[in-house]
Design a protein around this motif. Structure first.
Motif, PDB file in Angstrom:
ATOM      1  N   TYR A 258      -7.423  -5.653   3.064  1.00  0.00           N
ATOM      2  CA  TYR A 258      -6.713  -6.920   2.972  1.00  0.00           C
ATOM      3  C   TYR A 258      -7.642  -8.029   3.446  1.00  0.00           C
TER       4      TYR A 258
ATOM      5  N   ILE B  30       1.512  -4.568   7.905  1.00  0.00           N
ATOM      6  CA  ILE B  30       0.587  -3.461   7.648  1.00  0.00           C
ATOM      7  C   ILE B  30       0.081  -2.870   8.959  1.00  0.00           C
TER       8      ILE B  30
ATOM      9  N   PHE C 233      -2.997  -1.391  10.436  1.00  0.00           N
ATOM     10  CA  PHE C 233      -4.426  -1.299  10.116  1.00  0.00           C
ATOM     11  C   PHE C 233      -5.130  -0.306  11.029  1.00  0.00           C
TER      12      PHE C 233
ATOM     13  N   GLN D  49      -7.841   0.749   1.660  1.00  0.00           N
ATOM     14  CA  GLN D  49      -7.059  -0.437   1.350  1.00  0.00           C
ATOM     15  C   GLN D  49      -7.586  -1.585   2.198  1.00  0.00           C
TER      16      GLN D  49
ATOM     17  N   SER E 285      -7.130   1.724   6.297  1.00  0.00           N
ATOM     18  CA  SER E 285      -6.661   0.389   5.978  1.00  0.00           C
ATOM     19  C   SER E 285      -7.400  -0.604   6.863  1.00  0.00           C
TER      20      SER E 285
ATOM     21  N   GLY F 130       0.790  -1.227   0.000  1.00  0.00           N
ATOM     22  CA  GLY F 130       0.000   0.000   0.000  1.00  0.00           C
ATOM     23  C   GLY F 130       0.816   1.268   0.000  1.00  0.00           C
TER      24      GLY F 130
END
Length: 333
Positions: free
Chosen positions: A39, A68, A70, A37, A12, A4
């Motif tokens: 996932y 990541i 989040f 974004q 996210s 990302g």
């Protein structure tokens, strides 16, 4: 995996799960955030969703959480996996989590959660976010001050083989080990009643039936909640029925009645029909949840970890009442 970094995202989100509910949450996320974004990590069997624009497929929960940062997570795995997945996330990142109902398949799996972690977890009892439920809740306020309500009848009849868009025998609904069965799948009704009328003093189960061949889960049940001010709530839950009914009927001591018809999005008050404009409950639920993550305090419609624990304990008491063949005490009796 794309981390990302090539684009600035508004938010996210991690989604754990690969079924139809995961798809609904993805659509809600994308509707709320134009630039999000997402996932997706499969909950079991490394099964991924089909290609969806804006969706990145992750490998494992641990690997994604390690790479990541989040803003929030949504857990859509089978109920028997919920406690494990919540722990995996919270041990690595103290982020808000929306977890599908029920909170778990068994109450004992929730024993080791810290109170501070519980505050981060909300449970997706999405019927709370329907406009018809809000209208029903507002109407009931006129009866609440002097215990005018005498009886409540809850009917939820449906056919899981129809509303499951894959082979029923392969779904969570049909597998006890994954948290299936009518009591947990239709625990929305228990959540609504306890949200609207409070916690019962006693429970009595009239029957639990196993009517769907080749499954080990209950498909129909009738039980009653008893309250100290002479209120009785009677439940009729059946996900092997041949007709679709989802309604709550309230009868008062002065012979008034109000019926909330969830399927038809309307109230019937003393025989008069009042349609209520429908909205996407998943989108509304996510909007309220995201407001909470930003520090907004007005989120009564979100089910808390604590309330979802109560709902699950009531499910287990319904089972216990049936096993013992008697009314059992729950709170204050």
């Amino acid at each position: 995996m794309d981390d990302g970094t090539s684009e600035v995202f508004a938010a996210s989100c991690l989604i754990i799960g690969n079924g139809s509910i995961a798809k609904k949450h993805i659509r809600a996320c994308q509707a709320h955030h134009e630039n999000i974004q997402i996932y997706q990590v499969p909950s079991r069997d490394r099964v991924y969703l089909e290609e969806i624009p804006g969706l990145t497929r992750g490998g494992t929960i641990d690997s994604v959480l390690g790479k990541i940062k989040f803003d929030f997570a949504i857990v859509c795995s089978p109920a028997s996996h919920h406690a494990h997945h919540l722990k995996l996330i919270l041990d690595k990142n103290k982020i808000p989590i929306l977890v599908e109902k029920p909170l778990s398949d068994l109450a004992k799996k929730l024993a080791n959660f810290f109170e501070t972690d519980k505050e981060l977890v909300k449970v997706a009892y999405c019927l709370r976010h329907l406009p018809v439920v809000s209208a029903f809740k507002d109407h009931l306020k006129k009866y609440s001050s002097d215990n005018k309500i005498r009886n409540v009848y809850v009917h939820c009849l449906s056919n899981a083989k129809i509303w499951r868009d894959e082979s029923f025998l392969n779904t969570v609904s049909a597998k006890r080990e994954l948290g299936g069965g009518v009591l947990r799948e239709l625990s929305h009704e228990i959540d609504l009643v306890t949200w609207l009328f409070g916690i019962p003093e006693a429970i009595e189960t009239h029957y639990i039936k196993y009517l769907i061949p080749e499954t080990d889960v209950e498909s129909a049940t009738r039980f009653s909640f008893y309250y100290g001010h002479s209120l009785t709530v009677e439940f009729n839950l059946d996900f092997g029925a041949m007709r679709e009914v989802r309604e709550v009927r309230v009868e008062t001591n002065d012979a008034s009645s109000v019926v909330m018809d969830i399927n038809e999005h309307q109230l019937e008050i003393d025989g008069e029909i009042y349609p209520v404009v429908d909205k996407d409950m998943y989108a509304t639920q996510l909007e309220v949840f995201i407001e909470m993550t930003k520090g907004q305090n007005n989120y009564d419609s979100l089910c808390s970890f604590h309330h979802a624990e109560i709902v699950l304990s009531l499910v287990e008491k319904v089972e216990k009442s049936y096993q013992e063949g008697q009314r059992i005490c729950y709170a204050g009796c």
